[in-house]
Design a protein around this motif. Structure first.
Motif, mmCIF file in Angstrom:
data_model
loop_
_atom_site.group_PDB
_atom_site.id
_atom_site.type_symbol
_atom_site.label_atom_id
_atom_site.label_comp_id
_atom_site.label_asym_id
_atom_site.label_seq_id
_atom_site.Cartn_x
_atom_site.Cartn_y
_atom_site.Cartn_z
ATOM 1 N N ALA A 125 0.833 -1.208 0.000
ATOM 2 C CA ALA A 125 0.000 0.000 0.000
ATOM 3 C C ALA A 125 0.866 1.255 0.000
ATOM 4 O O ALA A 125 0.548 2.250 -0.675
ATOM 5 C CB ALA A 125 -0.936 -0.016 1.212
ATOM 6 N N ALA A 126 1.980 1.221 0.756
ATOM 7 C CA ALA A 126 2.874 2.379 0.801
ATOM 8 C C ALA A 126 3.513 2.624 -0.564
ATOM 9 O O ALA A 126 3.655 3.773 -1.009
ATOM 10 C CB ALA A 126 3.949 2.163 1.868
ATOM 11 N N PHE A 127 3.900 1.554 -1.246
ATOM 12 C CA PHE A 127 4.490 1.729 -2.571
ATOM 13 C C PHE A 127 3.483 2.341 -3.537
ATOM 14 O O PHE A 127 3.836 3.181 -4.368
ATOM 15 C CB PHE A 127 4.988 0.390 -3.119
ATOM 16 N N GLU A 128 2.226 1.923 -3.428
ATOM 17 C CA GLU A 128 1.188 2.474 -4.302
ATOM 18 C C GLU A 128 1.022 3.978 -4.109
ATOM 19 O O GLU A 128 0.549 4.675 -5.004
ATOM 20 C CB GLU A 128 -0.150 1.767 -4.042
ATOM 21 N N ARG A 129 1.421 4.487 -2.944
ATOM 22 C CA ARG A 129 1.327 5.933 -2.689
ATOM 23 C C ARG A 129 2.590 6.680 -3.113
ATOM 24 O O ARG A 129 2.616 7.920 -3.069
ATOM 25 C CB ARG A 129 1.064 6.183 -1.191
ATOM 26 N N SER A 130 3.646 5.975 -3.478
ATOM 27 C CA SER A 130 4.923 6.621 -3.774
ATOM 28 C C SER A 130 4.926 7.235 -5.162
ATOM 29 O O SER A 130 4.069 6.934 -6.005
ATOM 30 C CB SER A 130 6.066 5.605 -3.666
ATOM 31 N N GLU A 131 5.917 8.051 -5.406
ATOM 32 C CA GLU A 131 6.021 8.707 -6.716
ATOM 33 C C GLU A 131 6.402 7.739 -7.828
ATOM 34 O O GLU A 131 6.298 8.074 -9.012
ATOM 35 C CB GLU A 131 7.048 9.843 -6.655
ATOM 36 N N TYR A 132 6.837 6.512 -7.471
ATOM 37 C CA TYR A 132 7.219 5.540 -8.490
ATOM 38 C C TYR A 132 6.085 4.582 -8.846
ATOM 39 O O TYR A 132 6.257 3.729 -9.728
ATOM 40 C CB TYR A 132 8.439 4.732 -8.011
ATOM 41 N N ALA A 133 4.951 4.714 -8.198
ATOM 42 C CA ALA A 133 3.867 3.754 -8.403
ATOM 43 C C ALA A 133 3.394 3.733 -9.855
ATOM 44 O O ALA A 133 3.064 2.668 -10.392
ATOM 45 C CB ALA A 133 2.704 4.061 -7.472
ATOM 46 N N GLU A 134 3.346 4.883 -10.494
ATOM 47 C CA GLU A 134 2.832 4.962 -11.861
ATOM 48 C C GLU A 134 3.929 5.124 -12.901
ATOM 49 O O GLU A 134 3.629 5.259 -14.086
ATOM 50 C CB GLU A 134 1.834 6.115 -11.971
ATOM 51 N N ARG A 135 5.172 5.126 -12.476
ATOM 52 C CA ARG A 135 6.270 5.221 -13.436
ATOM 53 C C ARG A 135 6.677 3.828 -13.880
ATOM 54 O O ARG A 135 6.889 2.933 -13.055
ATOM 55 C CB ARG A 135 7.482 5.926 -12.810
ATOM 56 N N THR A 136 6.767 3.618 -15.164
ATOM 57 C CA THR A 136 7.141 2.303 -15.689
ATOM 58 C C THR A 136 8.659 2.214 -15.772
ATOM 59 O O THR A 136 9.296 3.010 -16.463
ATOM 60 C CB THR A 136 6.537 2.087 -17.087
ATOM 61 N N PRO A 137 9.251 1.253 -15.084
ATOM 62 C CA PRO A 137 10.712 1.119 -15.147
ATOM 63 C C PRO A 137 11.177 0.686 -16.534
ATOM 64 O O PRO A 137 10.449 0.029 -17.281
ATOM 65 C CB PRO A 137 11.020 0.036 -14.100
ATOM 66 N N ILE A 139 32.782 -7.001 -8.816
ATOM 67 C CA ILE A 139 31.717 -6.629 -7.885
ATOM 68 C C ILE A 139 30.392 -6.940 -8.562
ATOM 69 O O ILE A 139 30.144 -6.485 -9.682
ATOM 70 C CB ILE A 139 31.774 -5.125 -7.517
ATOM 71 N N ARG A 140 29.551 -7.725 -7.901
ATOM 72 C CA ARG A 140 28.268 -8.106 -8.479
ATOM 73 C C ARG A 140 27.127 -7.558 -7.635
ATOM 74 O O ARG A 140 27.243 -7.436 -6.417
ATOM 75 C CB ARG A 140 28.145 -9.629 -8.557
ATOM 76 N N GLY A 141 26.035 -7.253 -8.302
ATOM 77 C CA GLY A 141 24.843 -6.800 -7.595
ATOM 78 C C GLY A 141 23.629 -6.911 -8.491
ATOM 79 O O GLY A 141 23.724 -7.342 -9.649
ATOM 80 N N ARG A 142 22.504 -6.512 -7.945
ATOM 81 C CA ARG A 142 21.254 -6.561 -8.709
ATOM 82 C C ARG A 142 20.496 -5.268 -8.436
ATOM 83 O O ARG A 142 20.189 -4.951 -7.283
ATOM 84 C CB ARG A 142 20.428 -7.780 -8.298
ATOM 85 N N ILE A 143 20.209 -4.519 -9.498
ATOM 86 C CA ILE A 143 19.530 -3.233 -9.374
ATOM 87 C C ILE A 143 18.025 -3.470 -9.301
ATOM 88 O O ILE A 143 17.447 -4.154 -10.140
ATOM 89 C CB ILE A 143 19.870 -2.322 -10.565
ATOM 90 N N ASP A 144 17.371 -2.853 -8.325
ATOM 91 C CA ASP A 144 15.924 -3.035 -8.173
ATOM 92 C C ASP A 144 15.170 -2.489 -9.376
ATOM 93 O O ASP A 144 14.282 -3.161 -9.912
ATOM 94 C CB ASP A 144 15.433 -2.340 -6.898
ATOM 95 N N ALA A 145 15.495 -1.262 -9.781
ATOM 96 C CA ALA A 145 14.785 -0.668 -10.917
ATOM 97 C C ALA A 145 15.651 0.397 -11.574
ATOM 98 O O ALA A 145 16.410 1.100 -10.900
ATOM 99 C CB ALA A 145 13.459 -0.059 -10.468
ATOM 100 N N VAL A 146 15.531 0.485 -12.897
ATOM 101 C CA VAL A 146 16.186 1.543 -13.671
ATOM 102 C C VAL A 146 15.102 2.243 -14.478
ATOM 103 O O VAL A 146 14.283 1.585 -15.137
ATOM 104 C CB VAL A 146 17.261 0.977 -14.620
ATOM 105 N N TYR A 147 15.089 3.565 -14.414
ATOM 106 C CA TYR A 147 14.116 4.372 -15.156
ATOM 107 C C TYR A 147 14.858 5.160 -16.230
ATOM 108 O O TYR A 147 15.950 5.686 -15.995
ATOM 109 C CB TYR A 147 13.387 5.335 -14.221
ATOM 110 N N LYS A 148 14.243 5.237 -17.404
ATOM 111 C CA LYS A 148 14.829 6.016 -18.489
ATOM 112 C C LYS A 148 14.045 7.303 -18.643
ATOM 113 O O LYS A 148 12.822 7.291 -18.789
ATOM 114 C CB LYS A 148 14.803 5.227 -19.798
#
Length: 269
Positions: free
Chosen positions: A148-160, A176-185
């Motif tokens: 519910a908190a994510f749905e209120r965030s500014e990223y809720a309607e932005r498509t990654p 060094i290895r990792g995994r990015i949660d989201a990238v926006y263009k």
């Protein structure tokens, strides 16, 4: 006992055996069972003494692994001695139900955009940390509250542009290895790297974003100044965009023993 050696514990006396300096010879001799117990105590004391001496050794050579996760790099920068101690004597990790719930949160966010293309790079192996592995989600009710908190965030309607994108880069001769949660263009062709934080504080290490930002820039051939980075603290909806994130040269100095990112953090919203 010798000077500096741990004292040997006296063996238990037989029930009813007289105490004192005038007791007959052999009156305090241990039974075979008692002798075995005393020998076991001596072995334990010798092992503990040896462990203590090794722990107090002035110099111990510990070689860094050739590949590190992003979280290991952050640990190295924040507490080099603690990180080296953990390498020298690794301990088993207890089960982490909260981490599993955190992974479920990441999977839920990804499912909201299930038409996205596959990750840019498929570099994940069993040693790479899973999404959500450092998160704090208590139970189903807490997971629902986070959604519910994510749905209120500014990223809720932005498509990654990408989600859960595994990346790697080589710094100071180590991978060094990792995994990015989201990238926006962005419309101008620049990128924003975002890491979801579901913990109950707004404390997060900018070094993580610095690694992800550099990895994404180099993987896509994008100038580093065209890649920004942010933490979204999901519970509060707060977005923190650290300033002055280190680039390749400073990250390599950190990996070689110069700690700190020298960056400030700016919160938006």
């Amino acid at each position: 006992p010798r000077a500096g050696d741990p004292a040997r514990l006296p063996g238990p006396r037989r029930s009813g055996a007289p105490a004192g300096p005038h007791q007959p010879e052999g009156a305090n001799a241990p039974t075979p069972e008692e002798a075995r117990a005393i020998a076991s105590w001596d072995r334990d004391l010798d092992a503990l003494e040896g462990e203590l001496r090794r722990a107090r050794a002035a110099v111990r050579e510990v070689e860094l692994p050739s590949a590190l996760s992003a979280s290991q790099l952050m640990r190295l920068a924040a507490d080099e001695q603690g990180f080296v101690r953990d390498l020298a004597r690794p301990m088993p990790r207890p089960p982490q139900p909260a981490a599993r719930q955190g992974t479920r949160f990441h999977a839920w966010v990804e499912s909201r955009f299930d038409e996205l293309p596959l990750p840019l790079l498929d570099l994940l192996d069993p040693a790479t940390e899973l999404p959500g592995s450092d998160q704090e989600v208590a139970d189903e009710a807490d997971l629902d509250a986070l959604k519910a908190a994510f749905e209120r965030s500014e990223y809720a309607e932005r498509t990654p542009y990408r989600m859960e994108a595994p990346v790697q880069l080589t710094l100071a001769g180590r991978v060094i290895r990792g995994r990015i949660d989201a990238v926006y263009k962005n419309p101008d062709g620049s990128y924003e790297v975002v890491d979801w934080k579901t913990g109950r504080t707004t404390q997060a290490d900018p070094l993580q974003l610095a690694v992800y930002r550099l990895a994404w820039a180099e993987a896509t051939g994008t100038p580093l100044d065209r890649v920004s980075a942010a933490f979204l603290h999901v519970r509060s909806g707060r977005v923190i965009r650290p300033r002055d994130l280190p680039g390749r040269a400073r990250l390599e100095r950190i990996l070689q023993g110069e700690t700190g990112t020298d960056g400030d953090a700016q919160a938006d919203g």
